[in-house]
Every structure is written in structure tokens, then in C-alpha cells.
Design a protein around this motif. Structure first.
Motif, PDB file in Angstrom:
ATOM      1  N   GLU A  34      35.782  68.030  88.560  1.00 48.98           N
ATOM      2  CA  GLU A  34      35.073  68.596  87.020  1.00 48.98           C
ATOM      3  C   GLU A  34      35.120  69.794  87.272  1.00 48.98           C
ATOM      4  O   GLU A  34      35.813  70.792  86.970  1.00 48.98           O
ATOM      5  CB  GLU A  34      34.138  68.085  86.728  1.00 48.98           C
ATOM      6  CG  GLU A  34      33.793  66.797  86.272  1.00 48.98           C
ATOM      7  CD  GLU A  34      32.355  66.025  86.365  1.00 48.98           C
ATOM      8  OE1 GLU A  34      31.172  66.735  86.669  1.00 48.98           O
ATOM      9  OE2 GLU A  34      31.961  64.941  86.094  1.00 48.98           O
TER      10      GLU A  34
ATOM     11  N   SER B  81      40.320  59.924  91.713  1.00 50.77           N
ATOM     12  CA  SER B  81      38.887  59.827  90.466  1.00 50.77           C
ATOM     13  C   SER B  81      39.025  58.417  89.712  1.00 50.77           C
ATOM     14  O   SER B  81      38.179  57.972  90.212  1.00 50.77           O
ATOM     15  CB  SER B  81      38.435  60.331  90.262  1.00 50.77           C
ATOM     16  OG  SER B  81      37.823  61.792  90.817  1.00 50.77           O
ATOM     17  N   ALA B  82      39.802  58.843  89.422  1.00 49.12           N
ATOM     18  CA  ALA B  82      39.734  57.434  88.352  1.00 49.12           C
ATOM     19  C   ALA B  82      40.955  56.011  88.826  1.00 49.12           C
ATOM     20  O   ALA B  82      40.387  54.992  88.429  1.00 49.12           O
ATOM     21  CB  ALA B  82      41.306  58.031  87.079  1.00 49.12           C
ATOM     22  N   ALA B  83      41.474  56.672  89.499  1.00 48.67           N
ATOM     23  CA  ALA B  83      42.273  55.574  90.438  1.00 48.67           C
ATOM     24  C   ALA B  83      41.200  54.810  91.628  1.00 48.67           C
ATOM     25  O   ALA B  83      41.327  54.082  91.832  1.00 48.67           O
ATOM     26  CB  ALA B  83      43.400  56.186  91.477  1.00 48.67           C
TER      27      ALA B  83
ATOM     28  N   VAL C  53      38.094  54.756  91.249  1.00 48.04           N
ATOM     29  CA  VAL C  53      36.384  53.711  91.199  1.00 48.04           C
ATOM     30  C   VAL C  53      37.247  52.648  90.717  1.00 48.04           C
ATOM     31  O   VAL C  53      36.372  51.617  90.964  1.00 48.04           O
ATOM     32  CB  VAL C  53      36.247  54.099  89.075  1.00 48.04           C
ATOM     33  CG1 VAL C  53      36.282  56.169  89.251  1.00 48.04           C
ATOM     34  CG2 VAL C  53      37.826  54.100  88.460  1.00 48.04           C
ATOM     35  N   THR C  54      38.473  52.261  91.256  1.00 51.72           N
ATOM     36  CA  THR C  54      38.807  50.703  90.970  1.00 51.72           C
ATOM     37  C   THR C  54      38.597  49.824  93.190  1.00 51.72           C
ATOM     38  O   THR C  54      39.237  49.148  92.700  1.00 51.72           O
ATOM     39  CB  THR C  54      40.636  50.263  90.592  1.00 51.72           C
ATOM     40  OG1 THR C  54      41.815  51.290  91.962  1.00 51.72           O
ATOM     41  CG2 THR C  54      41.047  50.891  89.583  1.00 51.72           C
TER      42      THR C  54
ATOM     43  N   LYS D 268      34.874  63.193  92.614  1.00 54.27           N
ATOM     44  CA  LYS D 268      34.060  63.662  90.695  1.00 54.27           C
ATOM     45  C   LYS D 268      33.989  65.460  90.844  1.00 54.27           C
ATOM     46  O   LYS D 268      33.979  65.593  90.146  1.00 54.27           O
ATOM     47  CB  LYS D 268      32.766  62.893  90.159  1.00 54.27           C
ATOM     48  CG  LYS D 268      33.961  60.702  90.390  1.00 54.27           C
ATOM     49  CD  LYS D 268      32.573  60.539  90.403  1.00 54.27           C
ATOM     50  CE  LYS D 268      32.724  58.989  90.137  1.00 54.27           C
ATOM     51  NZ  LYS D 268      31.616  57.737  89.762  1.00 54.27           N
TER      52      LYS D 268
ATOM     53  N   PRO E  37      41.250  64.523  88.410  1.00 54.02           N
ATOM     54  CA  PRO E  37      41.005  63.381  87.371  1.00 54.02           C
ATOM     55  C   PRO E  37      41.956  62.163  87.947  1.00 54.02           C
ATOM     56  O   PRO E  37      40.903  60.981  87.748  1.00 54.02           O
ATOM     57  CB  PRO E  37      41.263  63.752  86.451  1.00 54.02           C
ATOM     58  CG  PRO E  37      41.039  65.469  86.746  1.00 54.02           C
ATOM     59  CD  PRO E  37      41.774  65.026  88.181  1.00 54.02           C
ATOM     60  N   ARG E  38      43.312  61.919  88.488  1.00 55.34           N
ATOM     61  CA  ARG E  38      43.842  61.129  88.531  1.00 55.34           C
ATOM     62  C   ARG E  38      43.195  60.140  89.850  1.00 55.34           C
ATOM     63  O   ARG E  38      42.649  59.021  89.652  1.00 55.34           O
ATOM     64  CB  ARG E  38      44.804  61.308  88.829  1.00 55.34           C
ATOM     65  CG  ARG E  38      46.065  62.324  87.854  1.00 55.34           C
ATOM     66  CD  ARG E  38      47.284  62.326  88.591  1.00 55.34           C
ATOM     67  NE  ARG E  38      48.595  61.799  88.659  1.00 55.34           N
ATOM     68  CZ  ARG E  38      49.537  61.542  89.531  1.00 55.34           C
ATOM     69  NH1 ARG E  38      49.904  63.020  89.965  1.00 55.34           N
ATOM     70  NH2 ARG E  38      49.606  60.438  90.452  1.00 55.34           N
TER      71      ARG E  38
END
Length: 221
Positions: free
Chosen positions: A169, A148-150, A152-153, A165, A145-146
Motif C-alpha cells: 500500500e 500479497s494476493a498470492a 493469502v492462499t 501488506k 500487490p501480486r
């Protein structure tokens, strides 16, 4: 009372932190400094690993004496099937000719994990793969999750995050399955030691996979 899985978590925590969580590859992603060629190299190494995963899980099922362990490995093999296609899809979206880019041999990290798992199944005890699963599913659940969130930038990765992704999940559920199986399989000290050693070596090899991706990108540049 501490469960075998909880004991193993504590025993492998130092390796997890040193070899994976604190690896420069992870820091580079979270800092915003990841380059497209390093990310592509990571997908390439991952492709070579996940291509083999269903095969050694299926082999583990066929060699397991316990019926419940046969079912566990077979179900996990089905869950992990075709994940190599996700890597291919992401690489194509990055503009890579995958037939050419994926044609070479994997690096040391992937080579180590694939060799370790086929050896453990054929020469030792298929339950060793519960250590591999605990390491990889745990990484996906914790870091997925960390990361994947990074990711997307990064403009280059906007359409090429399918693999990360999906695992961010799915691995949340898989960790609980592995935890139960690990506790049930830890019937002797010898088997527990084998599973924990496999867990530890997998974490070290995953850190090497990150190093391979970073090194390969430099060589290719």
C-alpha cells in the motif's frame, strides 16, 4: 522529452526482469509452492535490511547540501521507521523465537545493500540513495500487490502478512515521491550515473536476498 527517471527505468529494466521478477523465489510464491521456512528466511533477511534503512536515510539527510533533499530523506526515514517491528510481528505469528532467529548475521544480499548505502552516503553523494529508493519502492509497488494476493492462499501466512501488506500500500505513494526527487536531483551526468548504478546494484542485491532466503531455508531444514 524523456525525464531522467524514465531513462533510468529503461536502463534498469533488464536487471529488474532478470534478477528480481524472474527469480525462482517469485515464481515459487505465485505457483503456490512457497514453504514456511523460506518465507520466514525472507522476513529475517528483510528485517536486517529495514532495521538499517532509517539510519542511512537519516545520514543522507545530514550530509545533503540541498535543503529539499535533506527534507526528502528525513521524511522518508520517518516513513520507514519501525518497519523492522512488522517483520518481528510476522515471525512471531509464525511461531518463531525472534530473539534467537534474528540473532545471526544477514546474508550477502542484505549485507550488500546496507554496506552500499552507508558507503555511498559517507564516501560519495547522498543522492545515490535515490537509486536505492527507486529500486525498493518500485519493487513494492509493482510486485507487492501480486505477491500479497498470492500469499493469502498460504494457510501458514494468513496472520503473518503485516510487512507485505503495509508495503504493497505505502509504496504506491512512495514511488511518486521518489520519481519527483530523482528528476530534481539528476543535475549532472555524474550524479545521474551514480543514482542509476545504485538502482541497478540494489536490484541485483535484492535478487541475492531472495537466493539467500531460499538457501538459508534449505540449510536450516
Amino acid at each position: 522529452m524523456t525525464t531522467p527517471y524514465e531513462r533510468a527505468l529503461a536502463e534498469t529494466d533488464g536487471t529488474l526482469r532478470k534478477d528480481v521478477v524472474e527469480h525462482p523465489f517469485i515464481d515459487t510464491i505465485l505457483r503456490g509452492d512457497l514453504t514456511e521456512d523460506v518465507y520466514a528466511a525472507y522476513l529475517r533477511e528483510t528485517f536486517h535490511l529495514v532495521t538499517q534503512t532509517p539510519y542511512f536515510l537519516s545520514a543522507a539527510a545530514s550530509r545533503s547540501a540541498e535543503g529539499w533533499l535533506q527534507d526528502f530523506f528525513l521524511n522518508l526515514a520517518i516513513e520507514e521507521r519501525h518497519h523492522d517491528r512488522l517483520c518481528v510481528q510476522d515471525l512471531r505469528r509464525l511461531g518463531y523465537d525472534t530473539d534467537t532467529y534474528l540473532a545471526g548475521l544477514p546474508g550477502l544480499g542484505t549485507w550488500t545493500m546496507v554496506g552500499q548505502n552507508h558507503w555511498a552516503v559517507s564516501m560519495k553523494d547522498p543522492a545515490a540513495l535515490l537509486g536505492f529508493a527507486a529500486a525498493t519502492e518500485g519493487l513494492g509497488a509493482m510486485l507487492g500487490p501480486r505477491v500479497s494476493a498470492a500469499m493469502v492462499t498460504y494457510p501458514f501466512a494468513e496472520r503473518a502478512l503485516t510487512f507485505l501488506k503495509v508495503h504493497a500500500e505505502e509504496d504506491q505513494e512512495h514511488v511518486e515521491m521518489v520519481r519527483k526527487a530523482f528528476n530534481r536531483a539528476a543535475t549532472t551526468d555524474q550524479r545521474y550515473e551514480l543514482m542509476v548504478t545504485t538502482w541497478t546494484y540494489t536490484l541485483r542485491a535484492y535478487g541475492q536476498l531472495f537466493s539467500d532466503a531460499m538457501s538459508e531455508a534449505k540449510v536450516s531444514a
